[in-house]
Write a protein that holds these residues in place. Structure first.
Motif, mmCIF file in Angstrom:
data_model
loop_
_atom_site.group_PDB
_atom_site.id
_atom_site.type_symbol
_atom_site.label_atom_id
_atom_site.label_comp_id
_atom_site.label_asym_id
_atom_site.label_seq_id
_atom_site.Cartn_x
_atom_site.Cartn_y
_atom_site.Cartn_z
ATOM 1 N N SER A 106 0.830 -1.204 0.000
ATOM 2 C CA SER A 106 0.000 0.000 0.000
ATOM 3 C C SER A 106 0.867 1.257 0.000
ATOM 4 O O SER A 106 0.583 2.225 -0.712
ATOM 5 C CB SER A 106 -0.925 -0.013 1.216
ATOM 6 O OG SER A 106 -1.620 1.193 1.331
ATOM 7 N N TRP A 107 1.939 1.243 0.795
ATOM 8 C CA TRP A 107 2.846 2.393 0.856
ATOM 9 C C TRP A 107 3.451 2.645 -0.519
ATOM 10 O O TRP A 107 3.521 3.795 -0.975
ATOM 11 C CB TRP A 107 3.947 2.154 1.892
ATOM 12 C CG TRP A 107 4.794 3.359 2.158
ATOM 13 C CD1 TRP A 107 4.637 4.255 3.161
ATOM 14 C CD2 TRP A 107 5.918 3.808 1.390
ATOM 15 N NE1 TRP A 107 5.598 5.241 3.071
ATOM 16 C CE2 TRP A 107 6.396 4.990 1.984
ATOM 17 C CE3 TRP A 107 6.568 3.332 0.253
ATOM 18 C CZ2 TRP A 107 7.486 5.686 1.492
ATOM 19 C CZ3 TRP A 107 7.661 4.046 -0.245
ATOM 20 C CH2 TRP A 107 8.100 5.209 0.378
ATOM 21 N N GLU A 123 1.162 10.415 -3.228
ATOM 22 C CA GLU A 123 0.331 10.685 -2.058
ATOM 23 C C GLU A 123 1.123 10.703 -0.749
ATOM 24 O O GLU A 123 0.546 10.925 0.306
ATOM 25 C CB GLU A 123 -0.790 9.651 -1.970
ATOM 26 C CG GLU A 123 -1.750 9.730 -3.137
ATOM 27 C CD GLU A 123 -2.809 8.654 -3.113
ATOM 28 O OE1 GLU A 123 -2.895 7.900 -2.126
ATOM 29 O OE2 GLU A 123 -3.543 8.559 -4.110
ATOM 30 N N SER A 182 2.270 1.865 -3.454
ATOM 31 C CA SER A 182 1.233 2.375 -4.343
ATOM 32 C C SER A 182 0.980 3.861 -4.101
ATOM 33 O O SER A 182 0.914 4.654 -5.046
ATOM 34 C CB SER A 182 -0.042 1.565 -4.129
ATOM 35 O OG SER A 182 -1.063 2.014 -4.977
ATOM 36 N N LYS A 183 0.865 4.237 -2.836
ATOM 37 C CA LYS A 183 0.647 5.651 -2.507
ATOM 38 C C LYS A 183 1.847 6.501 -2.908
ATOM 39 O O LYS A 183 1.688 7.620 -3.402
ATOM 40 C CB LYS A 183 0.374 5.806 -1.015
ATOM 41 C CG LYS A 183 -0.978 5.266 -0.598
ATOM 42 C CD LYS A 183 -1.161 5.384 0.894
ATOM 43 C CE LYS A 183 -2.483 4.769 1.315
ATOM 44 N NZ LYS A 183 -2.655 4.817 2.778
ATOM 45 N N ARG A 233 1.882 7.167 -6.625
ATOM 46 C CA ARG A 233 0.819 8.112 -6.993
ATOM 47 C C ARG A 233 1.079 9.520 -6.458
ATOM 48 O O ARG A 233 0.292 10.430 -6.712
ATOM 49 C CB ARG A 233 -0.539 7.613 -6.484
ATOM 50 C CG ARG A 233 -1.055 6.401 -7.203
ATOM 51 C CD ARG A 233 -2.522 6.127 -6.895
ATOM 52 N NE ARG A 233 -2.849 6.130 -5.485
ATOM 53 C CZ ARG A 233 -2.921 5.053 -4.699
ATOM 54 N NH1 ARG A 233 -2.657 3.860 -5.192
ATOM 55 N NH2 ARG A 233 -3.258 5.176 -3.430
#
Length: 71
Positions: free
Chosen positions: A37-38, A46, A40-41, A44
């Motif tokens: 998840s990290w 984020e 992916s963020k 992006r």
């Protein structure tokens, strides 16, 4: 005269390497000590401050072995 140097920010370098290896993110995350998840963020945009130590771990994991051994 000094040779021309290319400067690339570490976060941009890591982000580009991750984009090239998108299918390998679970292994990259595990090997670098971050979550999928990290990653992916981060890709992006984020995560405003991903941390230098985290970026270095990712860069080390994503760099070809020849590059790591040359340093």
């Amino acid at each position: 005269m000094l040779p021309a140097m290319t400067t690339e920010r570490l976060d941009d370098k890591v982000r580009a390497a991750l984009q090239e290896r998108r299918g390998e993110w679970p292994a990259v995350a595990s090997g670098a000590g971050v979550s999928h998840s990290w990653l992916s963020k981060f890709v992006r945009g984020e995560i405003a401050n991903p941390g230098y130590a985290t970026l270095r771990r990712l860069d080390s994991y994503l760099s070809p072995e020849e590059t790591r051994n040359a340093a």
